[in-house]
Design a protein around this motif. Structure first.
Motif, PDB file in Angstrom:
ATOM      1  N   UNK A  94       9.932  -3.061  10.961  1.00 29.25           N
ATOM      2  CA  UNK A  94       9.261  -1.829   9.935  1.00 29.25           C
ATOM      3  C   UNK A  94       9.483  -0.965   8.890  1.00 29.25           C
ATOM      4  N   UNK A  95       9.067  -0.959   7.319  1.00 31.23           N
ATOM      5  CA  UNK A  95       9.254  -0.945   6.191  1.00 31.23           C
ATOM      6  C   UNK A  95       8.585   0.225   5.564  1.00 31.23           C
ATOM      7  N   UNK A  96       8.163   0.105   4.437  1.00 29.57           N
ATOM      8  CA  UNK A  96       7.306   0.619   3.267  1.00 29.57           C
ATOM      9  C   UNK A  96       6.356   0.851   3.824  1.00 29.57           C
ATOM     10  N   UNK A 117      -1.727   4.919  12.057  1.00 27.74           N
ATOM     11  CA  UNK A 117      -0.894   3.484  12.166  1.00 27.74           C
ATOM     12  C   UNK A 117      -0.029   2.543  13.160  1.00 27.74           C
ATOM     13  N   UNK A 118       0.412   3.762  13.774  1.00 29.38           N
ATOM     14  CA  UNK A 118       1.234   4.207  15.391  1.00 29.38           C
ATOM     15  C   UNK A 118       0.505   3.468  16.620  1.00 29.38           C
ATOM     16  N   UNK A 119      -0.833   3.305  16.726  1.00 27.99           N
ATOM     17  CA  UNK A 119      -1.681   3.185  17.636  1.00 27.99           C
ATOM     18  C   UNK A 119      -2.681   1.624  16.655  1.00 27.99           C
ATOM     19  N   UNK A 120      -2.252   0.740  15.692  1.00 27.37           N
ATOM     20  CA  UNK A 120      -2.266  -0.359  14.986  1.00 27.37           C
ATOM     21  C   UNK A 120      -0.587  -1.036  15.403  1.00 27.37           C
ATOM     22  N   UNK A 121       0.665  -0.417  15.180  1.00 27.05           N
ATOM     23  CA  UNK A 121       1.972  -1.412  15.995  1.00 27.05           C
ATOM     24  C   UNK A 121       1.952  -1.576  17.470  1.00 27.05           C
ATOM     25  N   UNK A 122       1.419  -0.059  17.794  1.00 30.34           N
ATOM     26  CA  UNK A 122       1.543  -0.326  19.883  1.00 30.34           C
ATOM     27  C   UNK A 122      -0.259  -1.826  20.003  1.00 30.34           C
ATOM     28  N   UNK A 148     -11.133   1.142   0.349  1.00 33.31           N
ATOM     29  CA  UNK A 148      -9.981   2.051  -0.488  1.00 33.31           C
ATOM     30  C   UNK A 148      -8.824   2.447   0.777  1.00 33.31           C
ATOM     31  N   UNK A 149      -7.340   2.015   0.064  1.00 35.04           N
ATOM     32  CA  UNK A 149      -6.077   2.164   1.340  1.00 35.04           C
ATOM     33  C   UNK A 149      -6.162   3.055   1.176  1.00 35.04           C
ATOM     34  N   UNK A 150      -5.461   3.763   2.709  1.00 33.71           N
ATOM     35  CA  UNK A 150      -5.200   5.093   2.842  1.00 33.71           C
ATOM     36  C   UNK A 150      -3.620   5.165   3.455  1.00 33.71           C
ATOM     37  N   UNK A 151      -3.192   3.866   4.115  1.00 37.00           N
ATOM     38  CA  UNK A 151      -2.083   4.074   4.291  1.00 37.00           C
ATOM     39  C   UNK A 151      -1.402   2.538   4.601  1.00 37.00           C
ATOM     40  N   UNK A 152      -0.380   2.409   4.880  1.00 42.89           N
ATOM     41  CA  UNK A 152      -0.193   0.842   5.058  1.00 42.89           C
ATOM     42  C   UNK A 152       1.653   1.149   5.976  1.00 42.89           C
ATOM     43  N   UNK A 153       2.421  -0.294   6.613  1.00 44.75           N
ATOM     44  CA  UNK A 153       3.209  -0.641   6.236  1.00 44.75           C
ATOM     45  C   UNK A 153       3.641  -1.519   6.733  1.00 44.75           C
ATOM     46  N   UNK A 154       4.708  -2.559   6.381  1.00 41.97           N
ATOM     47  CA  UNK A 154       5.096  -3.302   5.724  1.00 41.97           C
ATOM     48  C   UNK A 154       6.110  -4.126   7.732  1.00 41.97           C
ATOM     49  N   UNK A 155       5.403  -4.741   8.619  1.00 43.12           N
ATOM     50  CA  UNK A 155       6.625  -5.975   9.101  1.00 43.12           C
ATOM     51  C   UNK A 155       7.001  -7.185   8.670  1.00 43.12           C
ATOM     52  N   UNK A 214      -2.714   8.484  19.746  1.00 43.75           N
ATOM     53  CA  UNK A 214      -2.904   7.236  19.830  1.00 43.75           C
ATOM     54  C   UNK A 214      -4.481   7.059  19.174  1.00 43.75           C
ATOM     55  N   UNK A 215      -4.863   6.306  18.911  1.00 38.85           N
ATOM     56  CA  UNK A 215      -6.709   6.014  18.880  1.00 38.85           C
ATOM     57  C   UNK A 215      -6.734   4.831  19.169  1.00 38.85           C
ATOM     58  N   UNK A 216      -7.546   4.162  19.986  1.00 37.81           N
ATOM     59  CA  UNK A 216      -7.833   3.080  21.017  1.00 37.81           C
ATOM     60  C   UNK A 216      -8.074   2.169  20.228  1.00 37.81           C
ATOM     61  N   UNK A 217      -7.977   0.775  19.863  1.00 40.51           N
ATOM     62  CA  UNK A 217      -8.735  -0.031  19.575  1.00 40.51           C
ATOM     63  C   UNK A 217      -9.111   0.593  18.158  1.00 40.51           C
ATOM     64  N   UNK A 218      -7.976   0.553  17.479  1.00 42.00           N
ATOM     65  CA  UNK A 218      -7.840   0.614  15.798  1.00 42.00           C
ATOM     66  C   UNK A 218      -8.113  -0.989  15.113  1.00 42.00           C
ATOM     67  N   UNK A 219      -6.888  -1.729  15.421  1.00 43.10           N
ATOM     68  CA  UNK A 219      -6.706  -3.036  15.184  1.00 43.10           C
ATOM     69  C   UNK A 219      -7.327  -3.756  14.600  1.00 43.10           C
TER      70      UNK A 219
END
Length: 208
Positions: free
Chosen positions: A101-103, A122-127, A64-71, A192-197
């Motif tokens: 980043x968009x969408x 998403x913020x954690x994964x971006x970082x 299931x998709x919860x949230x996303x962004x495009x790079x 921040x959530x550690x090591x999510x990517x």
């Protein structure tokens, strides 16, 4: 978890990507009434090409998709440079080490705490993505509400020009700087959530 979807691994995540495009249509077309391309099921534009990369918060078991962004790479066509360059007082920031980043899309099926958690992931994964690949900054075009949330998260941000009225909304362009202190800043704000990517099939050749 947050899945990194790239040109190299997109074929393994086609169903998840389709769910993201469906939710984008529900949010940006059906709810917000944006005048953007869609086919009745998916919201996709000219920037959703083979070079686009996505961070997708999802449930590993159900998909299931919860949230996303495009790079998007800024040394290629991207929204700020191609459509909204007038939002920058000076030249649009571009380079192999800057992503746009968009969408950013939060699933309409979730509310309250789940949405907050998804944004933080998403913020954690971006970082983590930036620190892994040598990306030093993100740019973006956003309305004032989104920009205020970015500032409150603890990012080191730089406005690229004065906000303007476009399409009935007040929007502006900004740059988010990523450096060795970014994780600490997000930790202080509780974002921040550690090591999510999750980045299997990660191709180091795409790094800046």
């Amino acid at each position: 978890m947050v899945q990194l979807v790239t040109q190299e691994n997109r074929r393994f995540h086609s169903a998840l990507v389709d769910r993201m495009f469906e939710d984008r249509k529900s949010i940006f077309v059906d709810l917000l009434k944006w005048d953007v391309p869609h086919d009745g099921r998916f919201e996709r534009d000219q920037f959703d090409d083979e070079h686009a990369e996505y961070l997708i918060v999802n449930d590993r078991d159900s998909g299931e998709h919860f949230a996303s962004l495009r790079m998007l790479r800024t040394d290629r066509p991207h929204i700020l440079g191609s459509l909204f360059a007038e939002l920058c007082d000076e030249a649009v920031p571009t380079g192999h080490d800057i992503r746009e980043i968009s969408r950013m899309c939060l699933s309409p099926r979730h509310r309250g705490p789940e949405r907050v958690t998804a944004r933080n992931l998403l913020a954690s994964a971006m970082t983590e993505y930036a620190l892994l690949t040598g990306v030093r900054a993100y740019t973006g075009v956003a309305d004032m509400g989104w920009m205020s949330r970015v500032l409150s998260a603890g990012w080191r941000c730089e406005p690229l020009g004065l906000p303007r009225q476009i399409g009935g909304a007040t929007v502006g362009a900004m740059m988010i700087h990523i450096d060795a202190d970014t994780i600490r800043r997000l930790q202080v704000s509780g974002k921040y959530h550690s090591s999510v990517l999750r980045a299997e099939q990660f191709d180091r050749s795409m790094a800046a």
